[in-house]
Scaffold this motif. Structure first.
Motif, PDB file in Angstrom:
ATOM      1  N   ALA A  43       6.390  92.559 -52.382  1.00  0.00           N
ATOM      2  CA  ALA A  43       6.098  91.702 -51.230  1.00  0.00           C
ATOM      3  C   ALA A  43       4.998  90.697 -51.566  1.00  0.00           C
ATOM      4  O   ALA A  43       5.073  89.528 -51.178  1.00  0.00           O
ATOM      5  CB  ALA A  43       5.707  92.547 -50.026  1.00  0.00           C
ATOM      6  N   GLU A  46       6.547  88.063 -53.828  1.00  0.00           N
ATOM      7  CA  GLU A  46       7.440  87.216 -53.035  1.00  0.00           C
ATOM      8  C   GLU A  46       6.648  86.249 -52.158  1.00  0.00           C
ATOM      9  O   GLU A  46       6.978  85.069 -52.055  1.00  0.00           O
ATOM     10  CB  GLU A  46       8.350  88.089 -52.172  1.00  0.00           C
ATOM     11  N   TYR A  47       5.590  86.741 -51.530  1.00  0.00           N
ATOM     12  CA  TYR A  47       4.758  85.878 -50.690  1.00  0.00           C
ATOM     13  C   TYR A  47       4.119  84.768 -51.535  1.00  0.00           C
ATOM     14  O   TYR A  47       4.111  83.597 -51.149  1.00  0.00           O
ATOM     15  CB  TYR A  47       3.675  86.696 -49.985  1.00  0.00           C
ATOM     16  N   VAL A  51       6.024  81.514 -50.404  1.00  0.00           N
ATOM     17  CA  VAL A  51       5.231  80.912 -49.322  1.00  0.00           C
ATOM     18  C   VAL A  51       4.107  80.046 -49.885  1.00  0.00           C
ATOM     19  O   VAL A  51       4.035  78.854 -49.619  1.00  0.00           O
ATOM     20  CB  VAL A  51       4.673  81.992 -48.366  1.00  0.00           C
ATOM     21  N   SER A  54       5.645  77.732 -52.904  1.00  0.00           N
ATOM     22  CA  SER A  54       7.062  77.473 -52.667  1.00  0.00           C
ATOM     23  C   SER A  54       7.585  76.334 -53.545  1.00  0.00           C
ATOM     24  O   SER A  54       7.097  75.218 -53.486  1.00  0.00           O
ATOM     25  CB  SER A  54       7.275  77.119 -51.199  1.00  0.00           C
ATOM     26  N   TRP A  71      -4.437  90.324 -51.023  1.00  0.00           N
ATOM     27  CA  TRP A  71      -3.149  90.865 -50.584  1.00  0.00           C
ATOM     28  C   TRP A  71      -3.275  92.347 -50.219  1.00  0.00           C
ATOM     29  O   TRP A  71      -2.806  92.769 -49.170  1.00  0.00           O
ATOM     30  CB  TRP A  71      -2.087  90.665 -51.660  1.00  0.00           C
ATOM     31  N   ASP A 103       5.571  91.640 -43.146  1.00  0.00           N
ATOM     32  CA  ASP A 103       6.141  90.338 -43.500  1.00  0.00           C
ATOM     33  C   ASP A 103       5.107  89.266 -43.180  1.00  0.00           C
ATOM     34  O   ASP A 103       4.956  88.861 -42.036  1.00  0.00           O
ATOM     35  CB  ASP A 103       7.435  90.089 -42.734  1.00  0.00           C
ATOM     36  N   ALA A 104       4.419  88.819 -44.200  1.00  0.00           N
ATOM     37  CA  ALA A 104       3.333  87.852 -44.002  1.00  0.00           C
ATOM     38  C   ALA A 104       3.830  86.414 -43.942  1.00  0.00           C
ATOM     39  O   ALA A 104       3.073  85.515 -43.604  1.00  0.00           O
ATOM     40  CB  ALA A 104       2.318  87.982 -45.139  1.00  0.00           C
ATOM     41  N   SER A 105       5.092  86.193 -44.227  1.00  0.00           N
ATOM     42  CA  SER A 105       5.590  84.827 -44.349  1.00  0.00           C
ATOM     43  C   SER A 105       5.513  84.037 -43.050  1.00  0.00           C
ATOM     44  O   SER A 105       5.404  82.819 -43.082  1.00  0.00           O
ATOM     45  CB  SER A 105       7.026  84.828 -44.865  1.00  0.00           C
TER      46      SER A 105
END
Length: 126
Positions: A43, A46-47, A51, A54, A71, A103-105
């Motif tokens: 996660a 991915e963040y 994010v 990007s 994080w 889910d921090a997005s």
């Protein structure tokens, strides 16, 4: 008690709470420690890639220690929130609740300038 000793005591207390919370989360979700840490790392990666950076190539992010501390701090806060909110949820909904809270997005969370500068410098210097 000195300021240094007080700070060390607070750090030890926070780490103990995080460890206990992690154990409770793993029990509630029926997952192993390996699965737990892989979820946190996946996660976080991915963040960072989807994010914060990007569309930019990330390269080696292993050296962004400040990012990972940031994080982990947020992850542990979300664990505590999960433990509180899961008391009101049916057991079969725990996994969905956990993923939603982690889910921090879409939460508008961003590291501070020092962390972002470190990430961007690392990305730029590759």
């Amino acid at each position: 008690m000195s300021t240094t000793t007080k700070k060390a005591s607070r750090i030890i207390k926070a780490k103990t709470i995080q460890q206990v919370n992690r154990e409770l989360v793993m029990r509630k979700l029926n997952i192993t420690e390996e699965v737990y840490f892989n979820m946190m790392l996946d996660a976080g990666t991915e963040y960072l890639t989807d994010v914060l950076l990007s569309g930019w190539p990330v390269g080696d992010i292993s050296g962004t220690e400040l990012y990972w501390k940031w994080w982990y701090n947020h992850w542990h806060q979300w664990d505590a929130q999960f433990l509180t909110e899961s008391r009101r949820e049916k057991k079969e909904l725990h996994a969905d609740l956990y993923m939603r809270l982690h889910d921090a997005s879409d939460r508008g969370y961003f590291p501070n300038k020092e962390i972002m500068d470190t990430i961007l410098r690392r990305r730029h210097n590759g």
